[in-house]
Motif scaffolding. Sequence first.
Motif, PDB file in Angstrom:
ATOM      1  N   VAL A 155       0.818  -1.218   0.000  1.00 14.90           N
ATOM      2  CA  VAL A 155       0.000   0.000   0.000  1.00 14.90           C
ATOM      3  C   VAL A 155       0.850   1.265   0.000  1.00 14.90           C
ATOM      4  O   VAL A 155       0.402   2.330  -0.427  1.00 14.90           O
ATOM      5  CB  VAL A 155      -0.999   0.012   1.174  1.00 14.90           C
ATOM      6  N   GLY A 156       2.115   1.171   0.428  1.00 17.77           N
ATOM      7  CA  GLY A 156       2.988   2.335   0.394  1.00 17.77           C
ATOM      8  C   GLY A 156       3.228   2.868  -1.002  1.00 17.77           C
ATOM      9  O   GLY A 156       3.548   4.051  -1.177  1.00 17.77           O
ATOM     10  N   VAL A 157       3.050   2.023  -2.037  1.00 17.96           N
ATOM     11  CA  VAL A 157       3.300   2.468  -3.403  1.00 17.96           C
ATOM     12  C   VAL A 157       2.294   3.531  -3.831  1.00 17.96           C
ATOM     13  O   VAL A 157       2.540   4.279  -4.780  1.00 17.96           O
ATOM     14  CB  VAL A 157       3.274   1.257  -4.367  1.00 17.96           C
ATOM     15  N   ALA A 158       1.163   3.639  -3.136  1.00 15.48           N
ATOM     16  CA  ALA A 158       0.189   4.684  -3.463  1.00 15.48           C
ATOM     17  C   ALA A 158       0.760   6.085  -3.226  1.00 15.48           C
ATOM     18  O   ALA A 158       0.256   7.061  -3.783  1.00 15.48           O
ATOM     19  CB  ALA A 158      -1.079   4.495  -2.630  1.00 15.48           C
ATOM     20  N   LEU A 159       1.821   6.176  -2.424  1.00 16.57           N
ATOM     21  CA  LEU A 159       2.408   7.484  -2.086  1.00 16.57           C
ATOM     22  C   LEU A 159       3.641   7.813  -2.927  1.00 16.57           C
ATOM     23  O   LEU A 159       4.343   8.776  -2.621  1.00 16.57           O
ATOM     24  CB  LEU A 159       2.790   7.519  -0.600  1.00 16.57           C
ATOM     25  N   VAL A 160       3.915   7.043  -3.977  1.00 17.67           N
ATOM     26  CA  VAL A 160       5.181   7.207  -4.692  1.00 17.67           C
ATOM     27  C   VAL A 160       5.331   8.601  -5.303  1.00 17.67           C
ATOM     28  O   VAL A 160       6.460   9.081  -5.480  1.00 17.67           O
ATOM     29  CB  VAL A 160       5.330   6.106  -5.762  1.00 17.67           C
ATOM     30  N   ASP A 161       4.245   9.281  -5.618  1.00 19.03           N
ATOM     31  CA  ASP A 161       4.317  10.625  -6.191  1.00 19.03           C
ATOM     32  C   ASP A 161       4.293  11.726  -5.139  1.00 19.03           C
ATOM     33  O   ASP A 161       4.354  12.908  -5.488  1.00 19.03           O
ATOM     34  CB  ASP A 161       3.156  10.849  -7.170  1.00 19.03           C
ATOM     35  N   ARG A 162       4.194  11.373  -3.883  1.00 14.30           N
ATOM     36  CA  ARG A 162       4.130  12.368  -2.802  1.00 14.30           C
ATOM     37  C   ARG A 162       5.507  12.539  -2.178  1.00 14.30           C
ATOM     38  O   ARG A 162       6.337  11.628  -2.193  1.00 14.30           O
ATOM     39  CB  ARG A 162       3.126  11.935  -1.726  1.00 14.30           C
ATOM     40  N   SER A 163       5.749  13.686  -1.594  1.00  9.24           N
ATOM     41  CA  SER A 163       7.067  13.945  -1.004  1.00  9.24           C
ATOM     42  C   SER A 163       7.378  12.992   0.135  1.00  9.24           C
ATOM     43  O   SER A 163       8.543  12.679   0.395  1.00  9.24           O
ATOM     44  CB  SER A 163       7.140  15.393  -0.506  1.00  9.24           C
ATOM     45  N   HIS A 424       3.768  -1.588 -12.285  1.00  9.43           N
ATOM     46  CA  HIS A 424       5.159  -2.058 -12.283  1.00  9.43           C
ATOM     47  C   HIS A 424       6.128  -0.869 -12.232  1.00  9.43           C
ATOM     48  O   HIS A 424       7.123  -0.878 -11.492  1.00  9.43           O
ATOM     49  CB  HIS A 424       5.402  -2.885 -13.542  1.00  9.43           C
ATOM     50  N   LEU A 425       5.839   0.159 -12.998  1.00 14.31           N
ATOM     51  CA  LEU A 425       6.672   1.360 -13.002  1.00 14.31           C
ATOM     52  C   LEU A 425       6.709   1.998 -11.624  1.00 14.31           C
ATOM     53  O   LEU A 425       7.784   2.414 -11.142  1.00 14.31           O
ATOM     54  CB  LEU A 425       6.137   2.362 -14.028  1.00 14.31           C
ATOM     55  N   ALA A 426       5.564   2.098 -10.957  1.00 15.85           N
ATOM     56  CA  ALA A 426       5.518   2.713  -9.631  1.00 15.85           C
ATOM     57  C   ALA A 426       6.397   1.958  -8.640  1.00 15.85           C
ATOM     58  O   ALA A 426       7.085   2.564  -7.804  1.00 15.85           O
ATOM     59  CB  ALA A 426       4.067   2.763  -9.138  1.00 15.85           C
ATOM     60  N   GLN A 427       6.409   0.633  -8.745  1.00 14.41           N
ATOM     61  CA  GLN A 427       7.238  -0.148  -7.830  1.00 14.41           C
ATOM     62  C   GLN A 427       8.720  -0.013  -8.160  1.00 14.41           C
ATOM     63  O   GLN A 427       9.573  -0.008  -7.259  1.00 14.41           O
ATOM     64  CB  GLN A 427       6.769  -1.604  -7.871  1.00 14.41           C
ATOM     65  N   ALA A 428       9.058   0.154  -9.438  1.00 15.32           N
ATOM     66  CA  ALA A 428      10.446   0.421  -9.802  1.00 15.32           C
ATOM     67  C   ALA A 428      10.902   1.759  -9.234  1.00 15.32           C
ATOM     68  O   ALA A 428      12.059   1.915  -8.816  1.00 15.32           O
ATOM     69  CB  ALA A 428      10.597   0.405 -11.322  1.00 15.32           C
ATOM     70  N   ARG A 429      10.007   2.725  -9.203  1.00 17.65           N
ATOM     71  CA  ARG A 429      10.353   4.032  -8.625  1.00 17.65           C
ATOM     72  C   ARG A 429      10.633   3.916  -7.121  1.00 17.65           C
ATOM     73  O   ARG A 429      11.532   4.600  -6.597  1.00 17.65           O
ATOM     74  CB  ARG A 429       9.225   5.030  -8.888  1.00 17.65           C
ATOM     75  N   LEU A 430       9.900   3.056  -6.441  1.00 18.12           N
ATOM     76  CA  LEU A 430      10.177   2.843  -5.018  1.00 18.12           C
ATOM     77  C   LEU A 430      11.544   2.212  -4.804  1.00 18.12           C
ATOM     78  O   LEU A 430      12.245   2.542  -3.839  1.00 18.12           O
ATOM     79  CB  LEU A 430       9.099   1.961  -4.394  1.00 18.12           C
ATOM     80  N   ARG A 431      11.937   1.300  -5.696  1.00 20.40           N
ATOM     81  CA  ARG A 431      13.277   0.703  -5.566  1.00 20.40           C
ATOM     82  C   ARG A 431      14.352   1.786  -5.733  1.00 20.40           C
ATOM     83  O   ARG A 431      15.383   1.756  -5.046  1.00 20.40           O
ATOM     84  CB  ARG A 431      13.506  -0.387  -6.621  1.00 20.40           C
ATOM     85  N   ALA A 432      14.139   2.734  -6.652  1.00 19.91           N
ATOM     86  CA  ALA A 432      15.103   3.820  -6.821  1.00 19.91           C
ATOM     87  C   ALA A 432      15.223   4.636  -5.547  1.00 19.91           C
ATOM     88  O   ALA A 432      16.331   4.990  -5.122  1.00 19.91           O
ATOM     89  CB  ALA A 432      14.679   4.701  -7.996  1.00 19.91           C
ATOM     90  N   ILE A 433      14.090   4.951  -4.917  1.00 24.76           N
ATOM     91  CA  ILE A 433      14.103   5.737  -3.681  1.00 24.76           C
ATOM     92  C   ILE A 433      14.811   4.975  -2.574  1.00 24.76           C
ATOM     93  O   ILE A 433      15.663   5.525  -1.856  1.00 24.76           O
ATOM     94  CB  ILE A 433      12.662   6.087  -3.263  1.00 24.76           C
ATOM     95  N   GLU A 434      14.453   3.708  -2.405  1.00 20.77           N
ATOM     96  CA  GLU A 434      15.051   2.901  -1.341  1.00 20.77           C
ATOM     97  C   GLU A 434      16.566   2.806  -1.485  1.00 20.77           C
ATOM     98  O   GLU A 434      17.309   2.996  -0.502  1.00 20.77           O
ATOM     99  CB  GLU A 434      14.469   1.483  -1.378  1.00 20.77           C
ATOM    100  N   GLU A 435      17.029   2.493  -2.671  1.00 18.84           N
ATOM    101  CA  GLU A 435      18.448   2.207  -2.865  1.00 18.84           C
ATOM    102  C   GLU A 435      19.267   3.450  -3.191  1.00 18.84           C
ATOM    103  O   GLU A 435      20.497   3.395  -3.168  1.00 18.84           O
ATOM    104  CB  GLU A 435      18.623   1.175  -3.984  1.00 18.84           C
ATOM    105  N   GLY A 436      18.595   4.558  -3.533  1.00 21.95           N
ATOM    106  CA  GLY A 436      19.336   5.758  -3.925  1.00 21.95           C
ATOM    107  C   GLY A 436      20.062   5.585  -5.245  1.00 21.95           C
ATOM    108  O   GLY A 436      21.129   6.165  -5.459  1.00 21.95           O
ATOM    109  N   LEU A 437      19.465   4.803  -6.149  1.00 25.70           N
ATOM    110  CA  LEU A 437      20.090   4.507  -7.439  1.00 25.70           C
ATOM    111  C   LEU A 437      19.125   4.838  -8.573  1.00 25.70           C
ATOM    112  O   LEU A 437      17.919   4.593  -8.454  1.00 25.70           O
ATOM    113  CB  LEU A 437      20.466   3.032  -7.532  1.00 25.70           C
TER     114      LEU A 437
END
Length: 509
Positions: A155-163, A424-437
């Motif tokens: 459910v955290g992926v719903a916030l991927v566009d929020r600060s 799928h794209l939204a979850q890839a964006r979360l991986r970028a945030i988590e890993e800083g990559l």
Amino acid sequence: MLRSHSSAIAAFVLRYPKTIAFAAGLVSATGFAPLSFWPLTILAFAVLIALLAEAKTVWRAAGLGWWFGLGQFVLGLNWIATSFTYQAAMPAWLGWIAVVLLSLYLALYPLVATVAAWAIARRYPAVTGLALAGTWAVGEYLRGTCFTGFAWNPVGVALVDRSIAGVATVLGTYGLSAMVVLMGWLIAVAVRGPDRRWAYAPAVMLLLLQGAAALVPPAPQPTRHAPLLHIVQPNIGQQDKWREDFEAQNFARLASLSGRPGPRPRLLLWPEAAVPDYLELDALARNRLAALLGPRDVMMTGGVSLVTNGTQVTAARNSLFTLDAGGRLLGRYDKAHLVPYGEYLPMRPLLSALGLSRLAPGDLDFLPGPGPRSVDVPGFGRAGIQICYEMIFSGHVIDDADRPSFVFNPSNDAWFGAWGPPQHLAQARLRAIEEGLPVLRSTPTGISAVIAADGRLEKALPWRVAGAIETVLPAPKPPTPFSRLGNILPGLFALALIAAAIAARWRFA
């Protein structure tokens, strides 16, 4: 009049709590892409928390969690049904049965979360939301790991566009999911909570955690001499991908979108399984790809590698190949986290006898690779590679001992209709945030993208549009707290929330 309407609503809720929970679960799924109505996800959790606080028995608590989860998964995973339309060996209607059956199983994890939260808070219902935030995060982690795991749509992926998504640099996706529940708790307590003092708790937590995330240094801006990327999206539909009479046409489309070599070295990126040839065995196929490259260019493309016992082919691997302008293979990565029923058929003797088949074409099952590892890409740094579905597993996308400078996620989302690719794209964006990559995606039909190390979409191609992205490679951040410690941090956060709820129950009940 208003009082009579309120009484009627209260009576309906008391009489049909499971119906309300199921409806709230459906509403919660509208926060996922492509709808992205994220406030409704938070509101849905406020409803669940209010219902759970009123539950008198463990069976009622279990029913609320299960019906809520069922509603969320049936709507959120509707794209799975589309994949069955590409498999001639099975009827298309079986896809909807698969969605329901999978949802019936996945709903057990919200059931466990609500039962645990109810048990913790039943003597002091004011902290139901606090307990549920912790147990929900644990439930999502278990869903992502048990029985090979299915971590789609936390459910955290719903916030991927929020600060507030920046909290994932510290607490990861499961911690971000806990924040969604905490925000729902804030609403539930503020509207009709028995003790409104608790409304301050989630608000303070949100501010403190967002402040902690802001302490992570930003990624430096890439220079004009940064390596150049060229990402190809050919818009080849699944119905045409494996047809032999389309091979020449598909290659021509990929080649035409690959551009021309220039003075600057380029990293040319093609999607998952873009090449039907066995590159390790076919020098002509390698040379055909090398002809698209300039002298300092490097290509990464999806393909298939074969596994033999010396004389006979026994299995295959879903692979990513790196090759240079001389047609030399520089490295290979084999997908480790395979899709059951997609890339291999569990219990094959039994299920084959029932007429079932895996969704990907071919008679050979795929074998898994060894797991995340970094591949050297001369002139472009170290690449972490995650093929398609692997990208959804928080904390399992890079080699911790050999941190890459970017992650390449070749994928084939052509199976999954209009809902699967943006999710799928939204979850890839979360991986970028988590890993800083930075994360780079190339898919046949979209959505291909360049994702910055903070999760921002720098460039993207729309779904079902042929095209190419040419831009510089974004810079990575220094290692984030999550990249250093992984799911230990969200685990500790979840335990702290549960411990706080238990302490509050003993102190105030």
